[in-house]
Scaffold this active site. Sequence first.
Site, PDB file in Angstrom:
ATOM      1  N   LYS A 223       0.840  -1.215   0.000  1.00 15.09           N
ATOM      2  CA  LYS A 223       0.000   0.000   0.000  1.00 15.09           C
ATOM      3  C   LYS A 223       0.864   1.250   0.000  1.00 15.09           C
TER       4      LYS A 223
ATOM      5  N   CYS B 165     -12.332   1.449  17.195  1.00  8.16           N
ATOM      6  CA  CYS B 165     -10.985   0.959  16.909  1.00  8.16           C
ATOM      7  C   CYS B 165     -10.090   0.940  18.159  1.00  8.16           C
ATOM      8  N   MET B 166      -9.985   2.074  18.834  1.00  4.49           N
ATOM      9  CA  MET B 166      -8.997   2.200  19.903  1.00  4.49           C
ATOM     10  C   MET B 166      -9.593   2.438  21.285  1.00  4.49           C
TER      11      MET B 166
ATOM     12  N   MET C 135      -7.245  -5.330  16.976  1.00  4.64           N
ATOM     13  CA  MET C 135      -8.717  -5.338  17.019  1.00  4.64           C
ATOM     14  C   MET C 135      -9.360  -6.558  17.654  1.00  4.64           C
TER      15      MET C 135
ATOM     16  N   GLY D 143      -4.406   1.194  14.709  1.00  3.39           N
ATOM     17  CA  GLY D 143      -4.606   0.904  13.303  1.00  3.39           C
ATOM     18  C   GLY D 143      -4.462   2.107  12.403  1.00  3.39           C
ATOM     19  N   GLN D 144      -5.106   3.207  12.771  1.00  2.00           N
ATOM     20  CA  GLN D 144      -5.147   4.358  11.878  1.00  2.00           C
ATOM     21  C   GLN D 144      -3.905   5.229  12.057  1.00  2.00           C
TER      22      GLN D 144
HETATM   23  N1  LIG Z   1     -17.039  -5.205   9.787  1.00  2.00           N
HETATM   24  C1  LIG Z   1     -16.088  -4.421  10.310  1.00  2.00           C
HETATM   25  N2  LIG Z   1     -16.266  -3.088  10.340  1.00  2.00           N
HETATM   26  C2  LIG Z   1     -15.323  -2.306  10.885  1.00  2.00           C
HETATM   27  C3  LIG Z   1     -14.147  -2.849  11.452  1.00  2.00           C
HETATM   28  C4  LIG Z   1     -13.979  -4.261  11.420  1.00  2.00           C
HETATM   29  O1  LIG Z   1     -12.967  -4.827  11.891  1.00  2.00           O
HETATM   30  N3  LIG Z   1     -14.983  -5.010  10.858  1.00  2.00           N
HETATM   31  N4  LIG Z   1     -13.197  -2.046  11.998  1.00  2.00           N
HETATM   32  C5  LIG Z   1     -13.560  -0.712  12.457  1.00  2.00           C
HETATM   33  C6  LIG Z   1     -12.322   0.091  12.570  1.00  2.00           C
HETATM   34  S1  LIG Z   1     -11.105  -0.481  13.611  1.00  2.00           S
HETATM   35  C7  LIG Z   1     -12.115   1.222  11.879  1.00  2.00           C
HETATM   36  S2  LIG Z   1     -10.709   2.153  12.164  1.00  2.00           S
HETATM   37  C8  LIG Z   1     -13.147   1.734  10.955  1.00  2.00           C
HETATM   38  C9  LIG Z   1     -12.629   2.467   9.737  1.00  2.00           C
HETATM   39  O2  LIG Z   1     -13.741   2.993   9.101  1.00  2.00           O
HETATM   40  P1  LIG Z   1     -13.730   4.302   8.210  1.00  2.00           P
HETATM   41  O3  LIG Z   1     -12.944   5.365   8.794  1.00  2.00           O
HETATM   42  O4  LIG Z   1     -15.170   4.629   7.946  1.00  2.00           O
HETATM   43  O5  LIG Z   1     -13.076   3.723   6.883  1.00  2.00           O
HETATM   44  P2  LIG Z   1     -12.186   4.428   5.788  1.00  2.00           P
HETATM   45  O6  LIG Z   1     -12.369   3.653   4.538  1.00  2.00           O
HETATM   46  O7  LIG Z   1     -10.820   4.583   6.286  1.00  2.00           O
HETATM   47  O8  LIG Z   1     -12.872   5.831   5.634  1.00  2.00           O
HETATM   48  C10 LIG Z   1     -12.133   7.009   5.475  1.00  2.00           C
HETATM   49  C11 LIG Z   1     -12.892   7.883   4.493  1.00  2.00           C
HETATM   50  O9  LIG Z   1     -12.226   9.136   4.390  1.00  2.00           O
HETATM   51  C12 LIG Z   1     -11.987   9.451   3.031  1.00  2.00           C
HETATM   52  N5  LIG Z   1     -10.775  10.277   3.030  1.00  2.00           N
HETATM   53  C13 LIG Z   1      -9.482   9.923   2.870  1.00  2.00           C
HETATM   54  N6  LIG Z   1      -8.680  10.970   3.069  1.00  2.00           N
HETATM   55  C14 LIG Z   1      -9.459  12.037   3.352  1.00  2.00           C
HETATM   56  C15 LIG Z   1      -9.212  13.397   3.688  1.00  2.00           C
HETATM   57  O10 LIG Z   1      -8.081  13.849   3.760  1.00  2.00           O
HETATM   58  N7  LIG Z   1     -10.298  14.162   3.959  1.00  2.00           N
HETATM   59  C16 LIG Z   1     -11.570  13.682   3.911  1.00  2.00           C
HETATM   60  N8  LIG Z   1     -12.559  14.499   4.228  1.00  2.00           N
HETATM   61  N9  LIG Z   1     -11.822  12.405   3.594  1.00  2.00           N
HETATM   62  C17 LIG Z   1     -10.786  11.598   3.331  1.00  2.00           C
HETATM   63  C18 LIG Z   1     -11.897   8.131   2.326  1.00  2.00           C
HETATM   64  O11 LIG Z   1     -12.231   8.258   0.958  1.00  2.00           O
HETATM   65  C19 LIG Z   1     -12.911   7.284   3.103  1.00  2.00           C
HETATM   66  O12 LIG Z   1     -14.209   7.399   2.573  1.00  2.00           O
HETATM   67  O13 LIG Z   1     -13.947   0.644  10.508  1.00  2.00           O
HETATM   68  C20 LIG Z   1     -14.599  -0.032  11.559  1.00  2.00           C
HETATM   69  N10 LIG Z   1     -15.531  -0.960  10.949  1.00  2.00           N
HETATM   70  N1  LIG Z   2      -3.960  -3.574   5.068  1.00  2.00           N
HETATM   71  C1  LIG Z   2      -4.570  -2.935   6.035  1.00  2.00           C
HETATM   72  N2  LIG Z   2      -3.917  -2.651   7.176  1.00  2.00           N
HETATM   73  C2  LIG Z   2      -4.574  -2.043   8.165  1.00  2.00           C
HETATM   74  C3  LIG Z   2      -5.910  -1.595   8.031  1.00  2.00           C
HETATM   75  C4  LIG Z   2      -6.576  -1.879   6.801  1.00  2.00           C
HETATM   76  O1  LIG Z   2      -7.749  -1.539   6.594  1.00  2.00           O
HETATM   77  N3  LIG Z   2      -5.872  -2.561   5.847  1.00  2.00           N
HETATM   78  N4  LIG Z   2      -6.551  -0.957   9.046  1.00  2.00           N
HETATM   79  C5  LIG Z   2      -5.784  -0.488  10.191  1.00  2.00           C
HETATM   80  C6  LIG Z   2      -6.687  -0.410  11.349  1.00  2.00           C
HETATM   81  S1  LIG Z   2      -7.605   1.012  11.575  1.00  2.00           S
HETATM   82  C7  LIG Z   2      -6.731  -1.380  12.294  1.00  2.00           C
HETATM   83  S2  LIG Z   2      -7.745  -1.137  13.636  1.00  2.00           S
HETATM   84  C8  LIG Z   2      -5.848  -2.549  12.254  1.00  2.00           C
HETATM   85  C9  LIG Z   2      -6.523  -3.886  12.594  1.00  2.00           C
HETATM   86  O2  LIG Z   2      -5.550  -4.866  12.626  1.00  2.00           O
HETATM   87  P1  LIG Z   2      -5.803  -6.362  13.179  1.00  2.00           P
HETATM   88  O3  LIG Z   2      -6.500  -6.336  14.473  1.00  2.00           O
HETATM   89  O4  LIG Z   2      -4.492  -7.046  13.118  1.00  2.00           O
HETATM   90  O5  LIG Z   2      -6.744  -6.986  12.033  1.00  2.00           O
HETATM   91  P2  LIG Z   2      -8.259  -7.450  11.901  1.00  2.00           P
HETATM   92  O6  LIG Z   2      -8.349  -8.092  10.549  1.00  2.00           O
HETATM   93  O7  LIG Z   2      -9.197  -6.367  12.170  1.00  2.00           O
HETATM   94  O8  LIG Z   2      -8.452  -8.565  13.045  1.00  2.00           O
HETATM   95  C10 LIG Z   2      -8.665  -9.881  12.714  1.00  2.00           C
HETATM   96  C11 LIG Z   2      -8.293 -10.815  13.841  1.00  2.00           C
HETATM   97  O9  LIG Z   2      -9.167 -10.728  14.966  1.00  2.00           O
HETATM   98  C12 LIG Z   2      -8.936 -11.901  15.759  1.00  2.00           C
HETATM   99  N5  LIG Z   2     -10.057 -12.213  16.671  1.00  2.00           N
HETATM  100  C13 LIG Z   2     -11.305 -12.639  16.377  1.00  2.00           C
HETATM  101  N6  LIG Z   2     -12.012 -12.853  17.516  1.00  2.00           N
HETATM  102  C14 LIG Z   2     -11.197 -12.599  18.548  1.00  2.00           C
HETATM  103  C15 LIG Z   2     -11.346 -12.625  19.988  1.00  2.00           C
HETATM  104  O10 LIG Z   2     -12.390 -12.979  20.541  1.00  2.00           O
HETATM  105  N7  LIG Z   2     -10.284 -12.241  20.721  1.00  2.00           N
HETATM  106  C16 LIG Z   2      -9.091 -11.883  20.167  1.00  2.00           C
HETATM  107  N8  LIG Z   2      -8.094 -11.541  20.959  1.00  2.00           N
HETATM  108  N9  LIG Z   2      -8.916 -11.871  18.816  1.00  2.00           N
HETATM  109  C17 LIG Z   2      -9.961 -12.197  18.019  1.00  2.00           C
HETATM  110  C18 LIG Z   2      -8.709 -13.003  14.749  1.00  2.00           C
HETATM  111  O11 LIG Z   2      -7.643 -13.812  15.205  1.00  2.00           O
HETATM  112  C19 LIG Z   2      -8.437 -12.250  13.433  1.00  2.00           C
HETATM  113  O12 LIG Z   2      -7.317 -12.723  12.719  1.00  2.00           O
HETATM  114  O13 LIG Z   2      -5.260  -2.659  10.966  1.00  2.00           O
HETATM  115  C20 LIG Z   2      -4.658  -1.458  10.507  1.00  2.00           C
HETATM  116  N10 LIG Z   2      -3.914  -1.810   9.340  1.00  2.00           N
HETATM  117  S1  SF4 Z   3       2.508   2.897   7.181  1.00  2.00           S
HETATM  118 FE1  SF4 Z   3       1.482   0.890   7.067  1.00  2.00          FE
HETATM  119  S2  SF4 Z   3       0.495   0.894   5.054  1.00  2.00           S
HETATM  120 FE2  SF4 Z   3       2.059   2.526   5.010  1.00  2.00          FE
HETATM  121  S3  SF4 Z   3       3.912   1.543   4.194  1.00  2.00           S
HETATM  122 FE3  SF4 Z   3       4.013   1.401   6.422  1.00  2.00          FE
HETATM  123  S4  SF4 Z   3       3.145  -0.610   6.891  1.00  2.00           S
HETATM  124 FE4  SF4 Z   3       2.498  -0.090   4.802  1.00  2.00          FE
HETATM  125 MO   LIG Z   4      -9.153   0.748  13.238  1.00  2.00          MO
END
Ligand SMILES: Nc1nc2c(c(=O)[nH]1)N[C@H]1C(S)=C(S)[C@@H](COP(=O)(O)OP(=O)(O)OC[C@H]3O[C@@H](n4cnc5c(=O)[nH]c(N)nc54)[C@H](O)[C@@H]3O)O[C@H]1N2
Ligand SMILES: Nc1nc2c(c(=O)[nH]1)N[C@H]1C(S)=C(S)[C@@H](COP(=O)(O)OP(=O)(O)OC[C@H]3O[C@@H](n4cnc5c(=O)[nH]c(N)nc54)[C@H](O)[C@@H]3O)O[C@H]1N2
Ligand code: SF4
Ligand SMILES: [Mo]
Length: 799
Positions: free
Chosen positions: A86, A170-171, A345, A382-383
């Site tokens: 990425k 998320c956090m 997460m 994550g973010q």
């Molecule tokens: N099913 C499921 N749902 C989840 C999760 C999961 O594990 N499972 N994880 C949750 C977690 S941990 C997270 S962090 C959230 C993430 O959820 P979101 O924050 O809703 O996801 P993003 O796709 O990062 O959305 C960012 C948006 O901002 C826009 N964007 C990018 N840069 C800019 C900018 O500079 N300005 C503006 N105004 N917009 C911009 C992008 O186009 C995008 O639409 O999802 C949550 N939802």
């Molecule tokens: N490529 C990529 N990288 C990212 C992101 C992305 O969208 N894409 N998003 C970023 C963000 S905002 C976040 S929050 C992180 C998320 O990063 P991670 O937390 O590493 O990833 P996820 O895919 O959300 O989590 C999936 C894992 O949840 C675990 N799980 C399921 N149930 C349970 C439970 O009951 N207990 C425990 N302990 N574990 C369980 C499983 O083992 C599964 O593999 O990634 C960050 N990095």
């Molecule tokens: S900040 Fe995350 S997504 Fe960007 S290069 Fe590093 S590991 Fe890859």
């Molecule tokens: Mo997140």
Amino acid sequence: MTMDRRTFSKLAAMSVATTAAARLAHAKVPENPSQRVDPNGVTWAKAPCRFCGTGCHVQVGTRSGKVVSIAGDAKAEVNRGLACVKGYHVGLILYGKDRLTQPLLKQGDRHVPISWERAIDVIAQRIMADPKSFAFYGSGQWTIPEGYAAQKFMKGGLSNNHIDPNARLCMASAVTGFVSTYGVDEPAGTFTDIDKADVVICWGNNPAEMHPVLFSRLIDRRARGEKITLIDIGTRRTRTTDHAQHYLEFKPHTDTAIVNGIAHLLIKNGTWDKEFVEKFCNFRAPSDPPTLNGKAITFEEYKKFVEPYTPEYVEELSDVPAADIRLLGELFGRRDLKITSLWCMGVNQHTQGTAMNQMLHGIHFLSGHFGKPGDSPTSLTGQPSACGTVREVGTLAHALPGGRVVADEQHRKDAEDIWNVKPGSIDPKPGYHTVLMWEKFSTPKEQGGDISTIWVQVTNPGQTLPNLNKLFHPSRKLKDKFLIVSDVYPTATTKDADLILPSALWVEKNGMTGNSERRTQQWFKMVEPPGQARDDVWQTLAVARRLFDLGHPGMKDRDGNFIFDMKDESGKSVPVWDFRRFYDVNVDEQLFNEYRKFTPYKHKNLAPYQEYVKARGLRWPVVEQSDGSWRETQFRFTEFDDPFVKKGAGIQFYHSVTKDDRAQIWFNPYMPPPESPDADYPLWLCTGRVIEHWHSGTMTMRVGPLRRSMPQAYVEVNRDDAQKLGIRDGEVVVVESRRGSVELPVWIDGRGKPPKGSVFVPFFDERIMINNVTLDAHDPFSKQPDYKKCAVRLRRKGA
Ligand SMILES: Nc1nc2c(c(=O)[nH]1)N[C@H]1C(S)=C(S)[C@@H](COP(=O)(O)OP(=O)(O)OC[C@H]3O[C@@H](n4cnc5c(=O)[nH]c(N)nc54)[C@H](O)[C@@H]3O)O[C@H]1N2
Ligand SMILES: Nc1nc2c(c(=O)[nH]1)N[C@H]1C(S)=C(S)[C@@H](COP(=O)(O)OP(=O)(O)OC[C@H]3O[C@@H](n4cnc5c(=O)[nH]c(N)nc54)[C@H](O)[C@@H]3O)O[C@H]1N2
Ligand code: SF4
Ligand SMILES: [Mo]
């Protein structure tokens, strides 16, 4: 400087010309002291990657006003020249064909272009008409100045605490975990621990895909002949598992039992670290009624609580063999090894997320695996700026900058003084957290739905909120609910929004972020945003100014000045709300240097803005030295590195909730999940991510190489389950829960391998809205929902 004089003059002339042309419609690209021009005429400058909380730096190459190249940044300590798939493609996110380029207002079924003037007016009028029913939904992808401006605008200006970010999803559990354990948020250690640890344990996270560069930094140590043991404790096999010596697969939600099993063994075997615990720790357990700080207990009581969690009982609850629990107990019991825990997460998105966070810190304290490089409980974010913007600036509904909270009178006074707003401006009552905010927005006003306008910036709730059929979709059918969305592309949220605002993205604007290891980063604008897209922080300031002009009293400070008054070098106010003047001063620098004043209170000291211009990020607390230089901190609470620890203390938890410089070791019992498989819905559903895509996919699905390598979402199904259901690989199936359903193809023996009885779906694909299926049950303290487990059934399409 690597360029010769002729190239320099030529480029300088070009840049003057482009700037002059741009000045007509745009604010200018600021001067960038960190840039250099190569012999091909490409200008290179530093910026942190747009994506994950690892916080790598990249070198961004621009030519003729466009980003043309990306390279890893060798000077960056986080990534040492590397990036992931990425990161190397991050430049392309700016150039999707359908960037939003003008404000759009919904009229009937259509979105029609309007001027910025009008758009700002529409928002200001909505707020003036009903200021208390307005809410701001922000992001851990907000830059620090964006979040700070929104925070001050809402809590200081509008006296309205209904501001919360997607980081709640998320956090939030990490925050409540830290605060109730250390009395202050964010990790003690840094990524340096990953370079030093002998044993690294992943507690249900998948860093091979989600923190890829950090993961390579760990795994590459093996290539240098270092021995590291990786233990993956998860609910499904992932790419992380491929590199692990031990894989412990547990039944979802039973991780609390596993941690208690370790504590049980440490005490039973007498291998807990008595000296560490006696000097630096207290014990705590849940109270009745439940509160975040629970109640004090004695060691004897703690011992009694963990007594039942024998390896055999833990096996019964979790399905992890007793022998593996013993292995963990033995490892933690050894003082000759350095152990670092990583989690993300799986632990946070958990209805016992706060408890799990507390307990992971606790197990490190109990065993003394804390406070030495490599011995660290390291919660990953994550973010890119969940830490910098959300946790430090405090854009959560209950918080104020620098670790303060709205409920505390002194904290409110501090903020009112720094903001120079009228005493009493800040409301002592916390605003609505994310789930509640959207529930109120999706409920008719007559039935208590007292949020009528939400402004969304840098997040895509129409795809990423849990249980969309409850929290998001209903609002789009209610006449008096007004949704404002600032985004860069059309999304699931903009689709039915009432007002869409086109935003500048990444290096189209100045920015600052804070990564997982307390590292604050800075970059400069390098190219112009397309069309009329504008900085999010400008949008907030412009609305604030319009309210000022309309006479909103909160937009004036104690001296009658605009609360976002920006001055030039001669001390003259600059009308930054006029976008043509926006880059006449460095708005980021002014906001950041004001925000800095909040940070010493909880010892989260930040350096002045200009220090971050020079560095590839600095880890707070950053403290000025006698020679005028600024020193960062790697290991908080330790005498050898943290400037705030008393001499002779060794370790000092100086924000202790018990006010005795001690951290809390929590006991929490195993409790069942909010929903479990049953006869009607016999399978567990876990949701998450893949390496190629970022969250809702709005950016990465528009990058050809990323989209082509992972073109659509799928459901990972275990081979045995598939056979039982008569389902073939690639066949389209329906995944349904009590809340909703989606259709998607099956992947058997795919990238991740769920055990029998469970399935996994990634959420990046906007054509497959898995959050119609997930549930919104959340942790009682952090209010963070559980996306990692609910009950579903699977059937062949048409069956
Ligand atoms: N099913 C499921 N749902 C989840 C999760 C999961 O594990 N499972 N994880 C949750 C977690 S941990 C997270 S962090 C959230 C993430 O959820 P979101 O924050 O809703 O996801 P993003 O796709 O990062 O959305 C960012 C948006 O901002 C826009 N964007 C990018 N840069 C800019 C900018 O500079 N300005 C503006 N105004 N917009 C911009 C992008 O186009 C995008 O639409 O999802 C949550 N939802
Ligand atoms: N490529 C990529 N990288 C990212 C992101 C992305 O969208 N894409 N998003 C970023 C963000 S905002 C976040 S929050 C992180 C998320 O990063 P991670 O937390 O590493 O990833 P996820 O895919 O959300 O989590 C999936 C894992 O949840 C675990 N799980 C399921 N149930 C349970 C439970 O009951 N207990 C425990 N302990 N574990 C369980 C499983 O083992 C599964 O593999 O990634 C960050 N990095
Ligand atoms: S900040 Fe995350 S997504 Fe960007 S290069 Fe590093 S590991 Fe890859
Ligand atoms: Mo997140």
